[in-house]
Design a protein around this motif. Structure first.
Motif, PDB file in Angstrom:
ATOM      1  N   ALA A  48      32.725  31.068  23.414  1.00 37.28           N
ATOM      2  CA  ALA A  48      33.007  29.675  23.767  1.00 37.28           C
ATOM      3  C   ALA A  48      32.536  28.695  22.692  1.00 37.28           C
ATOM      4  O   ALA A  48      32.869  27.510  22.756  1.00 37.28           O
ATOM      5  N   ALA A  49      31.787  29.172  21.709  1.00 37.88           N
ATOM      6  CA  ALA A  49      31.405  28.297  20.599  1.00 37.88           C
ATOM      7  C   ALA A  49      32.633  27.837  19.827  1.00 37.88           C
ATOM      8  O   ALA A  49      32.618  26.777  19.194  1.00 37.88           O
ATOM      9  N   ARG A  50      33.732  28.627  19.907  1.00 39.34           N
ATOM     10  CA  ARG A  50      34.941  28.276  19.168  1.00 39.34           C
ATOM     11  C   ARG A  50      36.188  28.225  20.035  1.00 39.34           C
ATOM     12  O   ARG A  50      37.240  27.798  19.573  1.00 39.34           O
ATOM     13  N   HIS A  51      36.064  28.680  21.292  1.00 32.22           N
ATOM     14  CA  HIS A  51      37.244  28.795  22.142  1.00 32.22           C
ATOM     15  C   HIS A  51      37.011  28.247  23.535  1.00 32.22           C
ATOM     16  O   HIS A  51      35.865  28.169  24.003  1.00 32.22           O
ATOM     17  N   ARG A  52      38.100  27.892  24.184  1.00 29.86           N
ATOM     18  CA  ARG A  52      38.086  27.677  25.626  1.00 29.86           C
ATOM     19  C   ARG A  52      38.312  29.059  26.239  1.00 29.86           C
ATOM     20  O   ARG A  52      39.416  29.590  26.225  1.00 29.86           O
ATOM     21  N   VAL A  53      37.256  29.651  26.745  1.00 28.94           N
ATOM     22  CA  VAL A  53      37.292  31.032  27.211  1.00 28.94           C
ATOM     23  C   VAL A  53      37.626  31.067  28.702  1.00 28.94           C
ATOM     24  O   VAL A  53      36.967  30.408  29.509  1.00 28.94           O
ATOM     25  N   ILE A  54      38.636  31.844  29.052  1.00 28.80           N
ATOM     26  CA  ILE A  54      39.073  31.978  30.438  1.00 28.80           C
ATOM     27  C   ILE A  54      38.870  33.436  30.866  1.00 28.80           C
ATOM     28  O   ILE A  54      39.304  34.357  30.176  1.00 28.80           O
ATOM     29  N   ARG A  55      38.178  33.626  31.987  1.00 24.69           N
ATOM     30  CA  ARG A  55      38.054  34.959  32.573  1.00 24.69           C
ATOM     31  C   ARG A  55      38.474  34.860  34.033  1.00 24.69           C
ATOM     32  O   ARG A  55      38.392  33.794  34.646  1.00 24.69           O
ATOM     33  N   TYR A  56      38.893  35.983  34.589  1.00 22.64           N
ATOM     34  CA  TYR A  56      39.427  35.937  35.955  1.00 22.64           C
ATOM     35  C   TYR A  56      39.272  37.289  36.630  1.00 22.64           C
ATOM     36  O   TYR A  56      39.045  38.310  35.967  1.00 22.64           O
ATOM     37  N   ASP A  57      39.367  37.288  37.957  1.00 24.87           N
ATOM     38  CA  ASP A  57      39.328  38.520  38.740  1.00 24.87           C
ATOM     39  C   ASP A  57      40.750  39.009  38.971  1.00 24.87           C
ATOM     40  O   ASP A  57      41.594  38.277  39.487  1.00 24.87           O
ATOM     41  N   HIS A  58      41.008  40.276  38.595  1.00 22.71           N
ATOM     42  CA  HIS A  58      42.281  40.887  38.954  1.00 22.71           C
ATOM     43  C   HIS A  58      42.452  40.899  40.482  1.00 22.71           C
ATOM     44  O   HIS A  58      41.485  40.750  41.231  1.00 22.71           O
ATOM     45  N   ARG A  59      43.664  41.139  40.926  1.00 19.40           N
ATOM     46  CA  ARG A  59      43.871  41.451  42.339  1.00 19.40           C
ATOM     47  C   ARG A  59      42.961  42.619  42.733  1.00 19.40           C
ATOM     48  O   ARG A  59      42.734  43.531  41.944  1.00 19.40           O
ATOM     49  N   ASP A  60      42.453  42.582  43.942  1.00 13.85           N
ATOM     50  CA  ASP A  60      41.610  43.644  44.480  1.00 13.85           C
ATOM     51  C   ASP A  60      40.302  43.813  43.720  1.00 13.85           C
ATOM     52  O   ASP A  60      39.723  44.901  43.671  1.00 13.85           O
ATOM     53  N   THR A  61      39.820  42.720  43.114  1.00 10.11           N
ATOM     54  CA  THR A  61      38.480  42.682  42.534  1.00 10.11           C
ATOM     55  C   THR A  61      37.885  41.303  42.810  1.00 10.11           C
ATOM     56  O   THR A  61      38.612  40.322  43.013  1.00 10.11           O
ATOM     57  N   GLY A  62      36.569  41.237  42.790  1.00 12.28           N
ATOM     58  CA  GLY A  62      35.884  39.960  42.880  1.00 12.28           C
ATOM     59  C   GLY A  62      36.333  39.099  44.043  1.00 12.28           C
ATOM     60  O   GLY A  62      36.547  39.567  45.159  1.00 12.28           O
ATOM     61  N   ARG A  63      36.522  37.806  43.748  1.00 14.72           N
ATOM     62  CA  ARG A  63      36.914  36.843  44.780  1.00 14.72           C
ATOM     63  C   ARG A  63      38.420  36.683  44.902  1.00 14.72           C
ATOM     64  O   ARG A  63      38.894  35.851  45.667  1.00 14.72           O
ATOM     65  N   SER A  64      39.173  37.491  44.167  1.00 11.11           N
ATOM     66  CA  SER A  64      40.628  37.468  44.306  1.00 11.11           C
ATOM     67  C   SER A  64      41.041  38.224  45.572  1.00 11.11           C
ATOM     68  O   SER A  64      40.226  38.885  46.212  1.00 11.11           O
ATOM     69  N   THR A  65      42.308  38.123  45.936  1.00 10.15           N
ATOM     70  CA  THR A  65      42.813  38.749  47.154  1.00 10.15           C
ATOM     71  C   THR A  65      42.719  40.275  47.085  1.00 10.15           C
ATOM     72  O   THR A  65      43.141  40.877  46.101  1.00 10.15           O
ATOM     73  N   TRP A  66      42.173  40.870  48.144  1.00  8.49           N
ATOM     74  CA  TRP A  66      42.136  42.322  48.304  1.00  8.49           C
ATOM     75  C   TRP A  66      43.162  42.683  49.368  1.00  8.49           C
ATOM     76  O   TRP A  66      42.897  42.535  50.566  1.00  8.49           O
ATOM     77  N   ALA A  67      44.328  43.130  48.974  1.00  5.81           N
ATOM     78  CA  ALA A  67      45.372  43.404  49.974  1.00  5.81           C
ATOM     79  C   ALA A  67      46.359  44.451  49.486  1.00  5.81           C
ATOM     80  O   ALA A  67      47.541  44.394  49.809  1.00  5.81           O
ATOM     81  N   PHE A  68      45.883  45.439  48.713  1.00  3.78           N
ATOM     82  CA  PHE A  68      46.811  46.413  48.137  1.00  3.78           C
ATOM     83  C   PHE A  68      47.572  47.172  49.211  1.00  3.78           C
ATOM     84  O   PHE A  68      48.774  47.442  49.058  1.00  3.78           O
ATOM     85  N   ASP A  69      46.900  47.547  50.293  1.00  5.53           N
ATOM     86  CA  ASP A  69      47.569  48.327  51.338  1.00  5.53           C
ATOM     87  C   ASP A  69      48.719  47.554  51.971  1.00  5.53           C
ATOM     88  O   ASP A  69      49.746  48.131  52.328  1.00  5.53           O
ATOM     89  N   GLU A  70      48.563  46.247  52.108  1.00  8.98           N
ATOM     90  CA  GLU A  70      49.620  45.406  52.683  1.00  8.98           C
ATOM     91  C   GLU A  70      50.643  44.985  51.635  1.00  8.98           C
ATOM     92  O   GLU A  70      51.829  44.827  51.933  1.00  8.98           O
TER      93      GLU A  70
END
Length: 290
Positions: A48-70
Motif C-alpha cells: 500500500a506504500a505504492r498502491h491502492r491494495v484491494i483484498r477480498y473473501d472468495h465465495r464460501d470463505t470469510g464474511r462472503s456468502t457460504w452457499a455452495f450446496d444451494e
C-alpha cells in the motif's frame, strides 16, 4: 474501507481496500478456502506504500456468502468474481497478484480479461497450459509428469476434518500451515494461530470449508491465450514449495509469454513474515516496470 459486492443472485463478497484512493490499484487474490485476510496486514501495508491494495473473501470463505450446496459454481466463476470486485471499487484496470488457486484465477484473467489488467504476479500455483516443460538439458516433460504434492502434505489432507470445536479447528489450521510453509524458514506457530483466530472471528464461525475442492475444475486450460498474452507477468519461484514444487514455477514462466521469474529464498506455500519484504519488493518492482 470495507464493502460488500453482489456478484450473483444471493451471493455477496466481502472486500476491503488500503492505501491512497488515487494510487494505482493492486488486487490480491487468495487461494482455495482462504479468506482475504490470509494476505497478512504487514504485507498489505508494504504494498500500500505504492498502491491502492484491494483484498477480498472468495465465495464460501470469510464474511462472503457460504452457499455452495444451494448455488454450486465452477471455479472459473471465481475469476469473474474478481472482475466484479474491481467494478465495485470503480477500477477499470488493475495490477493483480494471485497465490495458489488465486494464481490460477490470475491466469484466467490474463487469458480472458487482459483489457482489465496492468500486470499480473503469480506464485504457489501451476500453469493452466498443456505446453510441455523444457528442462535445462532440453528434455520436454508433459505437465502431468511434473512433481506432485509432498507426501507428508498428502497424508495430512487424507485425514477427515471433523468439527471438534473452535480450538481444535484452530490447531488443525496451524498444523496445516506448518506443513504448507515448507522446511526452510522457521515456523511461527503463535503468529499463525493469532492470524487464524482473527480469520475465525472475521468469518463468524470456525467451520472448515470444502466448496472449492468440490467445485467444477473443468474448462480452465488456457494454453494458447497464455502463450500469446501481452500482460506483463511475474512468476515467483519458491524452492521450498510443497504443493507445486519446482519446476512448476519454471514451467509457468515458459507457458506465459514474456513472463519473468524471480526466486524468494526459503519461501514455501505460505506467507510468513520472512518473505514479506522480498515478496513486496518483487511485486513493486514488477508493477513499476509495467
Amino acid at each position: 474501507m470495507e464493502r460488500f459486492v453482489d456478484v450473483a443472485p444471493g451471493v455477496r463478497l466481502w472486500a476491503q481496500d488500503h492505501g491512497a484512493p488515487d494510487a494505482s490499484p493492486l488486487l490480491l487474490i487468495m487461494g482455495a478456502q482462504a479468506s482475504g485476510l490470509g494476505w497478512p496486514d504487514e504485507l498489505v501495508e508494504l504494498l500500500a506504500a505504492r498502491h491502492r491494495v484491494i483484498r477480498y473473501d472468495h465465495r464460501d470463505t470469510g464474511r462472503s456468502t457460504w452457499a455452495f450446496d444451494e448455488r454450486p459454481y465452477p471455479l472459473t466463476a471465481l475469476a469473474e468474481d474478481a472482475v466484479a470486485v474491481l467494478d465495485a471499487f470503480g477500477v477499470e484496470r488493475a495490477h493483480i497478484a494471485g497465490m495458489s488457486l488465486g494464481g490460477m484465477l490470475a491466469q484466467l484473467l490474463v487469458a480472458d480479461r487482459p483489457e482489465r489488467l496492468l500486470s499480473a504476479t503469480v506464485f504457489g500455483t501451476r500453469a493452466l497450459s498443456s505446453l510441455p516443460y523444457t528442462a535445462p538439458d532440453g528434455t520436454r516433460v508433459p505437465p502431468d509428469r511434473l512433481p506432485g504434492v509432498a507426501p507428508a502434505l498428502l497424508e495430512l489432507w487424507s485425514r477427515p476434518v471433523e468439527d471438534r470445536g473452535p480450538e481444535a479447528e484452530l490447531e488443525r489450521r496451524v498444523e496445516h500451515w506448518r506443513a504448507l510453509g515448507g522446511d526452510v524458514l522457521p515456523f511461527d506457530a503463535d503468529r499463525t494461530r493469532a492470524l487464524e483466530r482473527r480469520i475465525i472471528e472475521h468469518t463468524g464461525h470456525h467451520r472448515a470449508g470444502d466448496a472449492h475442492a468440490r467445485a467444477d475444475y473443468s474448462g480452465m486450460d488456457r494454453t494458447e491465450q497464455l502463450a500469446g498474452t501481452r500482460v506483463p507477468t511475474l512468476v515467483v519461484s519458491a524452492l521450498a514449495e510443497p504443493v507445486f514444487p519446482p519446476p512448476h514455477s519454471e514451467h509457468l514462466a515458459q507457458a506465459i509469454r514474456g513472463a519473468r521469474l524471480v526466486e524468494i529464498p526459503g519461501m514455501g506455500h505460505a506467507l510468513p513474515r520472512e518473505v514479506h519484504a522480498p515478496l513486496a519488493a518483487a511485486i513493486l518492482e514488477h508493477t513499476a516496470r509495467a
